[in-house]
Design a protein around this motif. Sequence first.
Motif, PDB file in Angstrom:
ATOM      1  N   THR A  70       1.102  -1.601   0.095  1.00  0.00           N
ATOM      2  CA  THR A  70      -0.256  -0.107  -0.324  1.00  0.00           C
ATOM      3  C   THR A  70       1.042   1.163  -0.209  1.00  0.00           C
ATOM      4  O   THR A  70       2.186   1.266   0.775  1.00  0.00           O
ATOM      5  CB  THR A  70      -1.206   0.082   1.419  1.00  0.00           C
TER       6      THR A  70
ATOM      7  N   ASP B 161     -10.489  -0.230  -0.105  1.00  0.00           N
ATOM      8  CA  ASP B 161     -11.622  -0.149   0.093  1.00  0.00           C
ATOM      9  C   ASP B 161     -11.237   1.045   1.531  1.00  0.00           C
ATOM     10  O   ASP B 161     -11.602  -0.489   2.251  1.00  0.00           O
ATOM     11  CB  ASP B 161     -12.652   0.869  -0.672  1.00  0.00           C
ATOM     12  N   ARG B 162     -10.718   1.653   2.652  1.00  0.00           N
ATOM     13  CA  ARG B 162     -10.807   1.859   3.996  1.00  0.00           C
ATOM     14  C   ARG B 162     -11.410   3.144   3.976  1.00  0.00           C
ATOM     15  O   ARG B 162     -11.777   4.075   3.673  1.00  0.00           O
ATOM     16  CB  ARG B 162      -9.332   2.148   3.867  1.00  0.00           C
TER      17      ARG B 162
ATOM     18  N   THR C 280     -11.402  -5.110  10.152  1.00  0.00           N
ATOM     19  CA  THR C 280     -10.619  -3.961  10.787  1.00  0.00           C
ATOM     20  C   THR C 280      -9.336  -3.911  11.369  1.00  0.00           C
ATOM     21  O   THR C 280      -8.653  -4.775  11.740  1.00  0.00           O
ATOM     22  CB  THR C 280     -11.887  -3.401  12.154  1.00  0.00           C
TER      23      THR C 280
ATOM     24  N   ARG D 123      -0.538   4.157  11.225  1.00  0.00           N
ATOM     25  CA  ARG D 123      -1.502   3.974  11.420  1.00  0.00           C
ATOM     26  C   ARG D 123      -2.729   3.924  12.005  1.00  0.00           C
ATOM     27  O   ARG D 123      -3.325   3.364  11.728  1.00  0.00           O
ATOM     28  CB  ARG D 123      -1.364   2.307  10.705  1.00  0.00           C
TER      29      ARG D 123
ATOM     30  N   THR E  84      -9.432   1.528  11.635  1.00  0.00           N
ATOM     31  CA  THR E  84      -9.673   1.563  10.258  1.00  0.00           C
ATOM     32  C   THR E  84     -10.925  -0.334   9.406  1.00  0.00           C
ATOM     33  O   THR E  84     -10.053  -1.091  10.007  1.00  0.00           O
ATOM     34  CB  THR E  84      -7.978   1.573   8.984  1.00  0.00           C
TER      35      THR E  84
ATOM     36  N   PHE F   2     -11.785  -1.856   6.187  1.00  0.00           N
ATOM     37  CA  PHE F   2     -11.608  -2.600   5.145  1.00  0.00           C
ATOM     38  C   PHE F   2     -13.476  -3.025   4.581  1.00  0.00           C
ATOM     39  O   PHE F   2     -13.618  -3.888   5.178  1.00  0.00           O
ATOM     40  CB  PHE F   2     -11.222  -3.404   5.139  1.00  0.00           C
TER      41      PHE F   2
ATOM     42  N   GLY G   1     -10.405   8.455   5.399  1.00  0.00           N
ATOM     43  CA  GLY G   1     -10.253   7.517   4.314  1.00  0.00           C
ATOM     44  C   GLY G   1     -11.081   7.628   2.561  1.00  0.00           C
ATOM     45  O   GLY G   1     -11.995   8.404   2.898  1.00  0.00           O
TER      46      GLY G   1
END
Length: 794
Positions: free
Chosen positions: A168, A460-461, A499, A548, A560, A562, A597
């Motif tokens: 990424t 995609d986040r 996550t 992060r 986060t 996903f 995001g």
Amino acid sequence: MTENFANWLIRFRIWVVSLIALITLGFGYAAQDIEVKTVFQDLLPSDHEYVKTHNAFKDTFGGSNLVTIMVEAEDGNIFQPRVLQVVDHLTRELQKVSAVNPFQVVSIASKKLKEVKASTSGIETRPIMWPDLPQTEAELQELEEKVLRNSLIYGPYVSADLSSTLITVDFIDRLLDYETAFNEITTLVNSIDEPGVVVRLVGDPILYGWVNYYLPETINLVLMALLVVVALLFILNRTWRGTFLPLLSGLVSATWALGISNLIGIHFDPLVIVIAMLITARAISHSVQIITRYNEEVEQIEAGGESSGAAALTTLKELLRPGILGIATDACCVAVVALSPIPLLQKLALLAVVWVGTVAVSAIILTPVMLSWVKHPRGYAHPFNVGRLLHWVLNLCHLIVVSKTRYVVVVWTAIVLMVCGYFALSLKVGDANPGSPILWPDSQYNTDSAAINDKFQGADRMFVVIGGDQPDLVKKPEILNAMQEFQRFIEVQPEVGGTLSIADVLPAVNRTLREGNPRYEELGETQDINGELLYMFEAGAEPGDMDRYVDTERANGSVTLFFRDRQGETVRTAVSRIKEFIASHPLEEGEFKLAGGLIGVIAAVNEVILSGQLQSIALALLILVILCTVVYRSSVAGMFFMVPVVLSNTVTFSFMAYMGIGMNINTVPVAALGIGLGVDYALYICDRIKQELNAGAGDLEAIERALHSAGKGVIVTAFVLIVSVLLVYQSSLKFQAEMGLLVALWLTVSAFTALFVMPALAHIFKPSFIYGDRKIPSSTTEEKHEVVNEKAAA
């Protein structure tokens, strides 16, 4: 006033044409430098809560321009020297790409993914593979074991079957240029020539890079459509003036619009080419109407010995009102889009208003002025006469409108309106299908996206921020426990693949410190213990390693999410469930902040469109009503001309729902412009009926003349434009193809409504703004019989 203005234009026609030519040259020079690009910041509603959160934390927790690269081994797993060599090469070279944030390049070959070891000799934090690649079988086996026992790598960055791994890379948004990033990254990926290794690539910079990549193809399709317009106009009109004057009108309009846009600093987004074609089509349409009326007038005037200038003057006087009203309607309806807080839509609305406004000069003024010099041709440019076919079609229209069938037309129109209205309710806001709606499902981008989502938690986040202004707040057990509970709650949604948060990291560190004992895989009971665990994890960290998870003050942490797709329903469901969790789990200290995001930004855009779309349509209809009411000095006129607009929009929205086309940031401007598009044809025909009635014609005679004059222009224009825009359906960009199909449908419904529905309604209800208060003379035996029958019934 109209007559004086028309007389002035014809009288000073040399000066008028010279001034228009001079201005066109100036704007043409300015238009050469207009930029064709997509600017990411223009896509964001800057005042939205989610976007504010995104902008505040994007440099820490990751922006919406994340690019994900999957390296897949076709045979065996990734723990082979040749596969790892590809991962390492890509990881190193990606740091050289323009605008890349070097601290946000993450893979198993980077410094960012680490392993924490603890023993009696101390605690050690080392990158899982960097800097040297494993070569021997033992080293490869050791790397595989490291991955398998690290939940932060196995799953998020290495697939469950060990056949794929992710890289990424994020960018510095203010420096990012989509086309540059796309070219550099695709060049790098295409340079990989390792048998048995497949590299896949997704992310918004790649998506919009594909849009720019297909720009030459799009331009070629537009040129092909233009050639089709030329050919069809030549065949149908049979004159050179009927072929080139509409094209001149469209060219002047486009030149003025692009020149003005460049001067005021508006760039041209590749995705709005359909909008540009639609507005240029309006210029051609108005010009064809004027030429059709001129042909009719010149035959009568030249028979009386007058010049063609008189025919042009009469045409200009008679068509100035419906022409300007149609243009004003188009401009005002699309101007409503500017009320959206999304900069792209605001700029696009301004561009469209300017473009539509130029049609008043290029078509309504320039075309009749140019016609004033043209002599009526003594012959035709080719022998193929389609006039008889048009005459037969128009006779059929007249027969249906004036016979009892008109009631059938109105009833069936009402039925279609209700049925389509029901299906239009299922129109989705946001993307309606998995993958990107801009490209076809079998495109390389969407197939790559599907492959990555199949192997991993999601490409995609979205990140949700938990914390506040107090330093070290994230270390508190309440905040960390809230993170864990939130992750378990949101992962129940099937579209959320997984996550990641600091609450996943600290239990793993705690277990490691206890020599791998799974009983200790839990958060610390106090803030101090959690602080120690966090210190242990970052002891060997480098700049950006913790970005992060937490910010530098440890005041805010991110969770986060996903996502396996970005469909509107998926995003709305996730946001709704997040808000449900927040409402039922209040924090004593700190708060939840939505949402950053790519998915967070999409959620913001979808909410803006959902909340504003109905208001925009209602406001556009109100503007239409006001304009028609003012011009015709009758409130009935405003309501009367809502019929074609409501019908065309309802049919089109139901078709969008059927085809799975969502209402998103790209389709909203087309929908807004379609409101004005739906009424133009009806204005010309109804205004001609009014003119004929005022000249003393009977009811049916007025309708017949209107259909054979303005109706002929409607058929010619609609047929030419429908055929030409359907060529866009061959585009490699699914969005442009679908919008071309929608425009064709809009034109078809608008033409049908103008030729059948509106004359039928006028004949049935005889609105006073068309018929006036005087008694209409009977024109046929049928009418006389109706009058006799009415008297007998009385």
